[in-house]
Scaffold this motif. Structure first.
Motif, PDB file in Angstrom:
ATOM      1  N   TYR A 212      34.633   1.270  -7.793  1.00 32.37           N
ATOM      2  CA  TYR A 212      35.709   0.470  -8.375  1.00 32.37           C
ATOM      3  C   TYR A 212      36.220  -0.589  -7.403  1.00 32.37           C
ATOM      4  CZ  TYR A 212      39.607   3.419  -6.498  1.00 32.37           C
ATOM      5  OH  TYR A 212      40.514   4.097  -5.706  1.00 32.37           O
ATOM      6  N   ASN A 213      36.156  -0.333  -6.097  1.00 36.24           N
ATOM      7  CA  ASN A 213      36.520  -1.404  -5.160  1.00 36.24           C
ATOM      8  C   ASN A 213      35.581  -2.594  -5.296  1.00 36.24           C
ATOM      9  OD1 ASN A 213      38.798  -0.359  -3.970  1.00 36.24           O
ATOM     10  ND2 ASN A 213      37.733   0.535  -2.230  1.00 36.24           N
ATOM     11  N   GLY A 214      34.284  -2.300  -5.369  1.00 33.94           N
ATOM     12  CA  GLY A 214      33.311  -3.377  -5.485  1.00 33.94           C
ATOM     13  C   GLY A 214      33.401  -4.119  -6.791  1.00 33.94           C
ATOM     14  N   HIS A 215      33.431  -3.398  -7.902  1.00 38.20           N
ATOM     15  CA  HIS A 215      33.381  -4.124  -9.172  1.00 38.20           C
ATOM     16  C   HIS A 215      34.717  -4.729  -9.568  1.00 38.20           C
ATOM     17  CE1 HIS A 215      35.272  -0.884 -11.411  1.00 38.20           C
ATOM     18  NE2 HIS A 215      34.242  -0.073 -11.324  1.00 38.20           N
ATOM     19  N   ASP A 216      35.830  -4.228  -9.024  1.00 40.02           N
ATOM     20  CA  ASP A 216      37.102  -4.888  -9.323  1.00 40.02           C
ATOM     21  C   ASP A 216      37.189  -6.250  -8.638  1.00 40.02           C
ATOM     22  OD1 ASP A 216      37.793  -2.818 -10.929  1.00 40.02           O
ATOM     23  OD2 ASP A 216      39.455  -2.073  -9.703  1.00 40.02           O
ATOM     24  N   ILE A 217      36.582  -6.391  -7.461  1.00 37.47           N
ATOM     25  CA  ILE A 217      36.467  -7.714  -6.848  1.00 37.47           C
ATOM     26  C   ILE A 217      35.686  -8.636  -7.782  1.00 37.47           C
ATOM     27  CG2 ILE A 217      35.449  -9.039  -4.950  1.00 37.47           C
ATOM     28  CD1 ILE A 217      35.907  -6.591  -3.160  1.00 37.47           C
ATOM     29  N   ASP A 218      34.550  -8.156  -8.269  1.00 34.46           N
ATOM     30  CA  ASP A 218      33.689  -8.935  -9.154  1.00 34.46           C
ATOM     31  C   ASP A 218      34.424  -9.328 -10.423  1.00 34.46           C
ATOM     32  OD1 ASP A 218      31.522 -10.120 -10.353  1.00 34.46           O
ATOM     33  OD2 ASP A 218      30.311  -8.316 -10.512  1.00 34.46           O
ATOM     34  N   ASP A 219      35.051  -8.356 -11.098  1.00 38.58           N
ATOM     35  CA  ASP A 219      35.733  -8.635 -12.357  1.00 38.58           C
ATOM     36  C   ASP A 219      36.943  -9.550 -12.156  1.00 38.58           C
ATOM     37  OD1 ASP A 219      33.917  -7.158 -13.755  1.00 38.58           O
ATOM     38  OD2 ASP A 219      35.224  -5.449 -14.141  1.00 38.58           O
ATOM     39  N   GLY A 220      37.669  -9.356 -11.057  1.00 31.22           N
ATOM     40  CA  GLY A 220      38.825 -10.215 -10.791  1.00 31.22           C
ATOM     41  C   GLY A 220      38.433 -11.662 -10.575  1.00 31.22           C
ATOM     42  N   LEU A 221      37.317 -11.870  -9.869  1.00 38.25           N
ATOM     43  CA  LEU A 221      36.819 -13.227  -9.658  1.00 38.25           C
ATOM     44  C   LEU A 221      36.306 -13.830 -10.962  1.00 38.25           C
ATOM     45  CD1 LEU A 221      34.981 -12.671  -6.251  1.00 38.25           C
ATOM     46  CD2 LEU A 221      36.982 -14.139  -6.617  1.00 38.25           C
ATOM     47  N   ARG A 222      35.587 -13.040 -11.754  1.00 39.78           N
ATOM     48  CA  ARG A 222      35.073 -13.527 -13.045  1.00 39.78           C
ATOM     49  C   ARG A 222      36.225 -13.949 -13.963  1.00 39.78           C
ATOM     50  NH1 ARG A 222      29.841 -12.575 -14.700  1.00 39.78           N
ATOM     51  NH2 ARG A 222      28.550 -11.251 -13.354  1.00 39.78           N
ATOM     52  N   ALA A 223      37.321 -13.174 -13.922  1.00 37.65           N
ATOM     53  CA  ALA A 223      38.473 -13.456 -14.777  1.00 37.65           C
ATOM     54  C   ALA A 223      39.363 -14.559 -14.207  1.00 37.65           C
ATOM     55  CB  ALA A 223      39.299 -12.192 -14.962  1.00 37.65           C
ATOM     56  N   LEU A 225      41.400 -14.391 -11.780  1.00 35.16           N
ATOM     57  CA  LEU A 225      42.716 -13.911 -11.383  1.00 35.16           C
ATOM     58  C   LEU A 225      43.008 -14.255  -9.927  1.00 35.16           C
ATOM     59  CD1 LEU A 225      42.789 -10.378 -13.063  1.00 35.16           C
ATOM     60  CD2 LEU A 225      43.587 -12.563 -13.977  1.00 35.16           C
ATOM     61  N   PHE A 226      41.942 -14.436  -9.146  1.00 32.64           N
ATOM     62  CA  PHE A 226      42.035 -14.943  -7.776  1.00 32.64           C
ATOM     63  C   PHE A 226      40.723 -15.645  -7.480  1.00 32.64           C
ATOM     64  CE2 PHE A 226      40.928 -10.422  -7.755  1.00 32.64           C
ATOM     65  CZ  PHE A 226      39.721 -10.413  -7.067  1.00 32.64           C
ATOM     66  N   SER A 227      40.678 -16.370  -6.385  1.00 34.53           N
ATOM     67  CA  SER A 227      39.479 -17.145  -6.061  1.00 34.53           C
ATOM     68  C   SER A 227      38.760 -16.540  -4.855  1.00 34.53           C
ATOM     69  CB  SER A 227      39.855 -18.595  -5.750  1.00 34.53           C
ATOM     70  OG  SER A 227      40.618 -18.663  -4.564  1.00 34.53           O
ATOM     71  N   VAL A 228      37.530 -16.972  -4.658  1.00 32.52           N
ATOM     72  CA  VAL A 228      36.743 -16.476  -3.529  1.00 32.52           C
ATOM     73  C   VAL A 228      37.466 -16.718  -2.211  1.00 32.52           C
ATOM     74  CG1 VAL A 228      34.600 -16.803  -2.235  1.00 32.52           C
ATOM     75  CG2 VAL A 228      34.529 -16.716  -4.730  1.00 32.52           C
ATOM     76  N   GLU A 252      25.719 -21.367  -5.058  1.00 32.11           N
ATOM     77  CA  GLU A 252      26.675 -21.497  -6.156  1.00 32.11           C
ATOM     78  C   GLU A 252      27.587 -20.269  -6.205  1.00 32.11           C
ATOM     79  OE1 GLU A 252      22.754 -20.564  -8.453  1.00 32.11           O
ATOM     80  OE2 GLU A 252      23.339 -21.342  -6.478  1.00 32.11           O
ATOM     81  N   THR A 253      28.765 -20.462  -6.786  1.00 31.12           N
ATOM     82  CA  THR A 253      29.826 -19.448  -6.725  1.00 31.12           C
ATOM     83  C   THR A 253      29.397 -18.106  -7.295  1.00 31.12           C
ATOM     84  OG1 THR A 253      31.519 -21.171  -6.841  1.00 31.12           O
ATOM     85  CG2 THR A 253      32.200 -18.926  -7.386  1.00 31.12           C
ATOM     86  N   SER A 254      28.682 -18.113  -8.426  1.00 27.15           N
ATOM     87  CA  SER A 254      28.308 -16.840  -9.050  1.00 27.15           C
ATOM     88  C   SER A 254      27.458 -15.990  -8.116  1.00 27.15           C
ATOM     89  CB  SER A 254      27.550 -17.098 -10.357  1.00 27.15           C
ATOM     90  OG  SER A 254      26.343 -17.798 -10.117  1.00 27.15           O
ATOM     91  N   HIS A 258      28.238 -12.258  -6.168  1.00 24.53           N
ATOM     92  CA  HIS A 258      27.339 -11.103  -6.184  1.00 24.53           C
ATOM     93  C   HIS A 258      26.956 -10.682  -4.771  1.00 24.53           C
ATOM     94  CE1 HIS A 258      24.320  -8.345  -7.742  1.00 24.53           C
ATOM     95  NE2 HIS A 258      23.497  -8.812  -6.821  1.00 24.53           N
ATOM     96  N   GLU A 259      26.631 -11.643  -3.931  1.00 24.62           N
ATOM     97  CA  GLU A 259      26.237 -11.319  -2.553  1.00 24.62           C
ATOM     98  C   GLU A 259      27.390 -10.686  -1.787  1.00 24.62           C
ATOM     99  OE1 GLU A 259      23.378 -11.421  -0.925  1.00 24.62           O
ATOM    100  OE2 GLU A 259      22.253 -12.117  -2.677  1.00 24.62           O
ATOM    101  N   CYS A 260      28.584 -11.164  -2.053  1.00 25.46           N
ATOM    102  CA  CYS A 260      29.769 -10.610  -1.391  1.00 25.46           C
ATOM    103  C   CYS A 260      29.994  -9.164  -1.817  1.00 25.46           C
ATOM    104  CB  CYS A 260      30.990 -11.470  -1.735  1.00 25.46           C
ATOM    105  SG  CYS A 260      32.496 -11.008  -0.878  1.00 25.46           S
TER     106      CYS A 260
END
Length: 398
Positions: A212-223, A225-228, A252-254, A258-260
């Motif tokens: 959940y730590n990993g995918h919440d970063i992913d989902d938050g960025l996709r949404a 809610l915060f930026s890279v 590119e950002t996407s 993923h790499e992050c």
């Protein structure tokens, strides 16, 4: 399971068995059968439309409870293999850990717990136990899934003991007490609430944190809610971001996202393996029983990684879980749970006939618990449909 097994790994041939005895199978271990029964359970299928952070209709690429559970299982299997544990038991626990969650994530759980306060409250771990021991009703010989003692123990205690040696509730349950569903079940099938669970259960618990730590970063960025760039000063994420940008300055950002995320997950997995191997060397457990009696977890993060995780969670809480977009929609979702609970309590016939027939009230089961079981099992979409049918309005006011 292939390769050598650690001395402290759970051995299927030494399992304490099932509440209702069943003959062994030649080609599947008892733990593999548990995993397969969980995958085929109705409650497991319903996880596909249960919120992780975002309500199911908000986008196809956000995590649901089902995709989260699959990610936890993948991480847990990898850790179990490296530590020479039983992968089938580990996977069963990883897949089952969220079975008891309500629709609309933690907001739905908080609201249902509030509504059930005078009836014993609501707890998703206790609800998961109810599901696998009674509410799933597909088998001819028993209610529930008739899982092994080790799987049930891990489901209830993957986050640690529930009581002290004298039976007093501790940890998460210190204030409100151990839920009645758990207390009632252990009268018939003692899960030893005062001890730690197996190393396999501990792996499933830490894999949940990693996922959940990993995918919440992913989902938050996709949404958005915060930026890279906001991740720059956040432990784990900031280091991973720096590595990616240094290696691929024009990416590119996407792909940066993923790499992050994959670097964050890899760092946490590597830390767990390193710290757990140090713990194993120090404690030298020679059996699963010795793991249970250590008095602390065998599988764990290092102290530094625990602090990094705490700071990452602090960031996600401020920028994601408490974001106005998320809290607004979850506030409305809580209204859905509240309206449905009150409607079914007033008129139980509003619940489907086939469900009420399959889960009748008994002397030990109040109407409130019957309504709670029905509501807790709903997907986001089904809850919204039922609310629309009963109240003739769009509950989320989109």
């Amino acid at each position: 399971m292939t390769g050598r097994m650690a001395a402290f790994a759970s051995k299927p041939q030494a399992s304490l068995g099932r509440l209702i005895p069943e003959p062994d199978e030649k080609h599947r271990s008892c733990f593999a059968r548990d995993r397969d029964r969980i995958i085929h359970a109705s409650a497991f299928r319903r996880l596909k439309q249960k919120t992780q952070v975002f309500v199911a209709h908000e986008g196809d690429h956000f995590r649901t409870r089902l995709t989260h559970s699959l990610e936890v299982a993948q991480i847990a299997r990898s850790i179990a293999r490296a530590l020479h544990l039983d992968e089938d038991l580990t996977e069963a626990l990883a897949l089952a850990h969220d079975l008891g969650h309500t629709p609309f994530g933690h907001a739905g759980e908080r609201e249902l717990d509030r509504l059930m306060k005078m009836y014993g409250g609501f707890d998703h771990n206790a609800q998961a136990l109810r599901i696998v021991t009674s509410l799933e009703n597909h088998y001819a010989a028993f209610d529930g899934l008739n899982l092994t003692w080790e799987t049930l123990e891990g489901l209830v205690k993957h986050n640690g003991p529930l009581t002290d040696a004298d039976g007093n509730a501790i940890g998460h349950y210190r204030e409100q007490g151990v839920p009645a569903a758990i207390i009632d079940y252990v009268q018939a099938h003692d899960l030893r609430l005062a001890t730690y669970a197996s190393a396999e259960a501990q792996v499933a618990a830490v894999a949940d944190d990693i996922a959940y730590n990993g995918h919440d970063i992913d989902d938050g960025l996709r949404a958005k809610l915060f930026s890279v760039i906001d991740l720059g000063d956040v432990p784990l994420a900031g280091q991973a971001l720096g590595q990616v940008l240094n290696a691929y300055p024009n990416l590119e950002t996407s792909r940066v996202i993923h790499e992050c995320v994959r670097r964050v997950i890899s760092a946490m997995v590597g830390d767990v393996l390193g710290q757990s191997e140090r713990n194993i060397s120090k404690d030298a457990p020679k059996s699963p029983e010795e793991v249970r009696l250590l008095g602390h977890t065998l599988v764990s993060f290092s102290a530094q990684m625990k602090e990094n995780n705490r700071m990452l969670q602090q960031f996600l809480s401020a920028h994601m879980y408490q974001h106005p977009r998320v809290t607004e929609i979850m506030g409305r979702a809580q209204r859905v749970v509240r309206d449905l609970f009150e409607a079914y309590m007033t008129d139980p016939s509003l619940m489907p006939d086939d469900w009420r027939q399959a889960h009748p009230r008994t002397e030990d089961s109040s109407r409130a618990r019957q309504v709670c079981d029905f509501l807790a099992g709903m997907t986001d979409n089904f809850a919204l449909e039922q609310h629309r049918r009963l109240f003739d309005l769009d509950p989320l006011f989109r």
